[in-house]
Design an enzyme around this catalytic site. Structure first.
Site, PDB file in Angstrom:
ATOM      1  N   THR A  57     -48.124  32.226  -6.271  1.00 19.67           N
ATOM      2  CA  THR A  57     -47.587  33.570  -6.516  1.00 19.67           C
ATOM      3  C   THR A  57     -46.058  33.553  -6.459  1.00 19.67           C
ATOM      4  OG1 THR A  57     -47.885  34.082  -4.169  1.00 19.67           O
ATOM      5  CG2 THR A  57     -49.637  34.766  -5.652  1.00 19.67           C
ATOM      6  N   GLU A  86     -36.358  39.055  -6.238  1.00 18.48           N
ATOM      7  CA  GLU A  86     -35.238  39.427  -7.096  1.00 18.48           C
ATOM      8  C   GLU A  86     -34.315  38.285  -7.489  1.00 18.48           C
ATOM      9  OE1 GLU A  86     -34.150  43.865  -5.893  1.00 18.48           O
ATOM     10  OE2 GLU A  86     -35.227  42.745  -4.381  1.00 18.48           O
TER      11      GLU A  86
HETATM   12 MO1  MOS Z   1     -36.582  46.232  -6.153  1.00 21.29          MO
HETATM   13  S1  MOS Z   1     -35.039  46.927  -7.387  1.00 21.29           S
HETATM   14  O1  MOS Z   1     -35.748  46.214  -4.665  1.00 21.29           O
HETATM   15  O2  MOS Z   1     -37.775  47.403  -6.074  1.00 21.29           O
END
Ligand code: MOS
Length: 709
Positions: free
Chosen positions: A599, A670
Site C-alpha cells: 500500500t 503527500e
Molecule cells: Mo491532504 S491535502 O493533507 O488531505
C-alpha cells in the site's frame, strides 16, 4: 480520557506485505460508498444543487414555479425557505442563509425530488433573478495582495534570517532569479463529494464521503444548532479525497439542511446529494494558483549565500485560505541569509483549500527549478549542488533533524536511474524526432502529528481482538496498516484483529490528511493496547475493553521532523510538435519505517503520478469575465491517465524512526507529489534547452526548437 506515552512497537507484521483487507469488497462492488447508503424499501429524496450564474451580487428572487410543476419534484429550497443555521460565521458553509452571491457556482437553491433525474430537470427549470454587482476574479501578477495573519498549517506569514544585502554584495556571487507559477488545480477523486443524510428529530445521520468523520460532525453540529452527539457521520469507504474531503465543504451542509427540511415532515427519510463533476470545480476546494519570485545567491561553487522566496496566491474575499508556498524554502537548504514571504489576493471566487501537499507542491516546484538553474549557472552537477547545501540543523528552527537523509535519497536515486552517464549540456541527446533529457529534484514533507486520537481495544473470543477508531480509509490502505499496527501492538497475528473505522460512533480520530493519519491513529492504538494490558493483564478476559489515547508522541520540541525524497525524470520532447512525455522516473524516499510495502508503494507512486499530472496536464482556467473555472470537467481538465505514465520506479531507504512514532514510520501520503513536477521541468530543460517556469509544461513552450539536422 486516559492518555499515556506509547512505547515503540516491535515489528512483526509491520514492514511486510499484507493484502488490502477491503480488496474483496471493493473489487466485487460490495463496498458501499456514501451515495449507496439508500434504503431500498424507501428510496431517498434526491437533492440537486442550483448554482449561481453570476460571480457577485444579490439573489432578488428564486422562481421555482416551473420546477415544482415538473413531475417528481417535491419542493425547492432557497435562501428564504431553507432551514436557518444557528451560526453563519463560516460563509463557505453557511449556504442558503442570505441573498449574497459571493462567487460564481455558489449554491443558490436546492431541488428535492423523487428521483435524481427529476431533481436535475427541476434544477434546470429554476429561474434565479440576480442584482449583479461588479466582481473581481482575475489573479495575475498585477492583482492587489495583502499580508495574511498566518498561512496554512500554522506557519508564520513571513520569515527571514541573516543579511541579504551582504549575500548579494559578495564578490563573484552567482545570482539566479526567476518568477514561477502554478495554476489552479482541482482535487479530482474518482468518487465526487456525496452524502446520504437523514434527520429523525433527534439525530442527524450522515453517510458522507469525507476524510474526517469527527471533523464533519464537530463542524456542522454547532452551525446546525445541534450537539455534536446528535450528528453521526459515517464514511466506511471513500473513493479518494486528496484533501478536498479533509474539511466539510458546502455540499455537506446543503445535504444536512435538506435532511432537516425533509425529516421535519417525514422523520428519518433519507436525502441523497451527489455533487456533479462540474460542481466539484466550484464547491469542493482546490489548490489556488501560485506565483513565486525566487532568488538564489551562491558562491561560484554553488554554496548558497541566500535564499529568497516571495509567494503569492489567491483566496476568496469571504473566507481566507493562504497557501504556505514558501515554507519549504525556510528549511530545505543551508544559507546564511534568507527571506520568505506570503501574500494573498482576495477575490470573488470560491475559497481554495487543501490539495495533496498544499504549500510544498507549488513551492518546491519553484525552489527546485531554481536550484536546477543555479546548477546550470555554476556548472555544478544538480545532485552535487544539493549535497553541497545540506544544512546540519534545521535552518528555520535551529533544531537537530530527526533523520535527514536527503543525500542518501539523491545518491541512491542517481545510482538506480543511471545519472552518472548524463551529458552536462542541454539538447545533447536525440532519439529520432525526440529530444531526450533527464532532471532531478528534491522533495520534503513535514512529519505532522495530530493529537487527540483515541482507540478502543476489546478482547473477543479465541484470542481475537477488536480495535476501533474513527479513522477514515480514503483508499490509502489505512484499514490494512492499522490492522498490522494493532497486531504488532497486541502481539498477535493480523488475522486475529478486527479493525473498525470510519464512524463517529467510534473513538475520536483526526483527519486522514497531512500525511499524518497512520502516524496519529497508530500511536493512539499503541497507547490504547498498553492501557488495555494495564487494565486487564496480559491475558485479558473476553469482553474486557479499554479506550485510551496517546500523549503527543513525536519529539517536536527537541527535533525537526521531516521526510525527504528525490525524483529523477527522463523526458522526451517531440522536435516538431513540442509534445512532452515522461518516459521514466525513479523516486527514492526517506519516510521512516514503511508499514506495508504494497500500500505504501501505491501511495508514493500515486503521488508521483499526480506530480506528473501537474507537470504536464492539470490547468484550471478561470475566466475572469464570468468568474468561473471553464475547464470544469475531466475532458478539459485532464488528469493523467495510464497512457500518460511511463516507467515509474519507487523505493525507500531502510529506516526506523523511533523519534516519530511507536511504529517507526512517518507519513507517506503527500511526499510523492513534491518535487516531481520540478524534476520533469528540469529534464525538459535538459532535453531542449528551454527553461519552463510555469506549470503545466505544454507543447507551446517547445515549438521554437532549432530544426533537426
Ligand atoms: Mo491532504 S491535502 O493533507 O488531505
Amino acid at each position: 480520557m486516559t492518555t499515556l506515552r506509547a512505547e515503540p512497537l516491535t515489528a512483526r507484521s509491520m514492514g511486510t506485505h499484507h493484502d488490502r483487507v477491503d480488496g474483496p469488497e471493493k473489487v466485487t462492488g460490495r463496498a458501499p460508498y456514501a451515495a449507496e447508503h439508500a434504503d431500498p424499501a424507501s428510496p431517498p429524496v434526491a437533492a440537486w444543487m442550483v448554482t449561481s450564474t453570476v460571480a457577485r451580487g444579490r439573489v432578488l428572487r428564486v422562481d421555482a414555479s416551473a420546477a415544482v410543476e415538473h413531475p417528481g419534484v417535491l419542493r425547492v429550497l432557497d435562501h428564504e425557505s431553507a432551514p436557518r443555521l444557528a451560526d453563519t460565521e463560516d460563509e463557505e458553509l453557511a449556504v442558503l442563509q442570505d441573498d449574497r452571491v459571493r462567487f460564481r457556482g455558489q449554491v443558490v437553491a436546492l431541488v428535492l425530488a423523487d428521483t435524481a433525474e427529476a431533481a436535475r430537470e427541476g434544477a434546470r427549470l429554476v429561474r434565479v433573478h440576480y442584482a449583479e454587482e461588479p466582481h473581481e476574479a482575475a489573479y495575475d501578477a498585477s492583482t492587489a495582495t495583502y499580508s495574511p495573519e498566518g498561512v496554512n498549517a500554522g506557519h508564520e506569514t513571513d520569515w527571514a534570517d541573516g543579511d541579504l544585502e551582504a549575500a548579494r554584495g559578495t564578490t563573484g556571487a552567482v545570482v539566479v532569479e526567476g518568477d514561477y507559477s502554478t495554476p489552479h488545480e482541482f482535487n479530482s477523486p474518482m468518487e465526487p463529494h456525496a452524502a446520504v443524510v437523514s434527520w429523525d428529530g433527534t439525530t442527524l445521520t450522515m453517510w458522507d464521503s469525507t476524510q474526517a468523520v469527527h471533523a464533519v460532525a464537530r463542524t456542522l453540529a454547532p452551525m446546525l444548532g445541534l450537539d455534536p452527539a446528535q450528528v453521526r457521520v459515517a464514511a466506511p469507504y471513500v473513493g479518494g479525497g486528496f484533501g478536498s474531503k479533509g474539511l466539510p465543504h458546502a455540499p455537506e451542509m446543503v445535504a444536512a439542511l435538506a435532511a432537516l427540511a425533509v425529516g421535519t415532515d417525514d422523520p428519518g427519510r433519507r436525502v441523497r446529494l451527489v455533487t456533479t463533476r462540474q460542481q466539484m470545480f466550484a464547491l469542493a476546494g482546490y489548490r489556488t494558483a501560485t506565483r513565486s519570485a525566487v532568488r538564489l545567491v551562491a558562491e561560484p561553487d554553488g554554496t548558497l549565500l541566500s535564499v529568497e522566496h516571495d509567494a503569492t496566491s489567491q483566496t476568496s474575499r469571504f473566507k481566507e485560505f493562504a497557501e504556505q508556498t514558501a515554507t519549504a524554502a525556510r528549511m530545505m537548504y543551508a544559507a546564511p541569509a534568507r527571506r520568505t514571504t506570503h501574500r494573498v489576493a482576495g477575490l470573488d471566487v470560491n475559497v481554495p483549500s487543501w490539495m495533496r501537499a498544499p504549500g510544498e507542491m507549488p513551492g518546491m516546484f519553484a525552489l527546485e527549478v531554481a536550484m536546477d538553474e543555479l546548477a546550470v549557472a555554476t556548472g555544478v552537477d544538480p545532485v552535487t549542488l544539493r549535497e553541497r547545501n545540506e544544512p546540519a540543523t534545521d535552518p528555520e528552527t535551529g533544531k537537530p533533524w530527526n533523520e535527514r537523509r536527503l543525500v542518501e535519497c539523491l545518491v541512491r536515486g542517481a545510482e538506480r536511474f543511471g545519472w552518472a552517464d548524463r551529458p552536462t549540456a542541454p539538447r545533447a541527446t536525440r532519439d529520432g524526432d525526440w529530444w531526450v533529457g533527464t532532471g532531478v529534484a528534491a522533495a520534503t514533507y513535514p512529519t505532522l502529528y495530530m493529537p487527540g486520537n483515541e482507540a478502543r481495544i476489546e478482547t473477543l473470543d479465541d484470542g481475537r481482538y477488536a480495535v476501533s477508531i474513527g479513522a477514515v480509509d480514503i483508499g490509502t490502505g489505512a484499514r490494512t496498516v492499522l490492522k498490522q499496527i494493532s497486531a504488532d501492538a497486541l502481539g498477535v497475528d493480523p488475522a486475529a484483529v478486527e479493525v473498525h473505522v470510519g464512524d463517529t460512533d467510534l473513538p475520536f480520530a483526526t483527519v486522514a490528511g497531512g500525511s499524518a493519519g497512520t502516524a496519529s491513529w497508530g500511536t493512539a492504538i499503541a497507547a490504547a493496547v498498553q492501557q488495555h494490558r494495564a487494565d486487564h493483564g496480559a491475558h485479558p478476559e473476553v469482553g474486557t475493553h479499554t479506550t485510551a489515547g496517546a500523549e503527543p508522541y513525536p519529539d517536536m520540541e527537541g527535533h525537526s521532523l521531516h521526510s525527504f525524497g528525490a525524483t529523477f525524470a527522463e523526458v522526451r520532447v517531440h522536435a516538431w510538435t513540442g509534445e512532452l512525455r515522461v518516459s521514466r522516473m525513479v523516486g527514492v524516499y526517506s519516510v521512516g519505517r514503511v508499514i506495508n510495502p504494497t500500500t505504501s508503494r501505491s501511495q508514493l507512486l500515486g503521488g508521483m503520478v499526480m506530480g506528473i499530472s501537474g507537470a504536464l496536464h492539470e490547468d484550471g482556467h478561470r475566466d475572469p469575465r464570468f468568474g468561473h473555472v471553464v475547464t470544469q470537467d475531466l475532458a478539459t481538465y485532464h488528469v493523467a491517465a495510464h497512457a500518460d505514465i511511463g516507467d515509474l520506479q519507487v523505493e525507500w531507504l531502510d529506516e526506523v524512526d523511533e523519534l516519530a512514532t511507536p511504529m517507526g514510520g512517518r507519513g507517506i501520503g503527500e511526499i510523492g507529489i513534491v518535487g516531481t513536477a520540478a524534476s520533469v521541468a528540469n529534464a525538459a530543460w535538459h532535453a531542449t534547452g528551454v527553461r519552463v517556469r510555469d506549470l503545466p509544461l505544454t507543447a507551446d513552450a517547445f515549438l521554437d526548437l532549432p530544426p533537426l539536422s
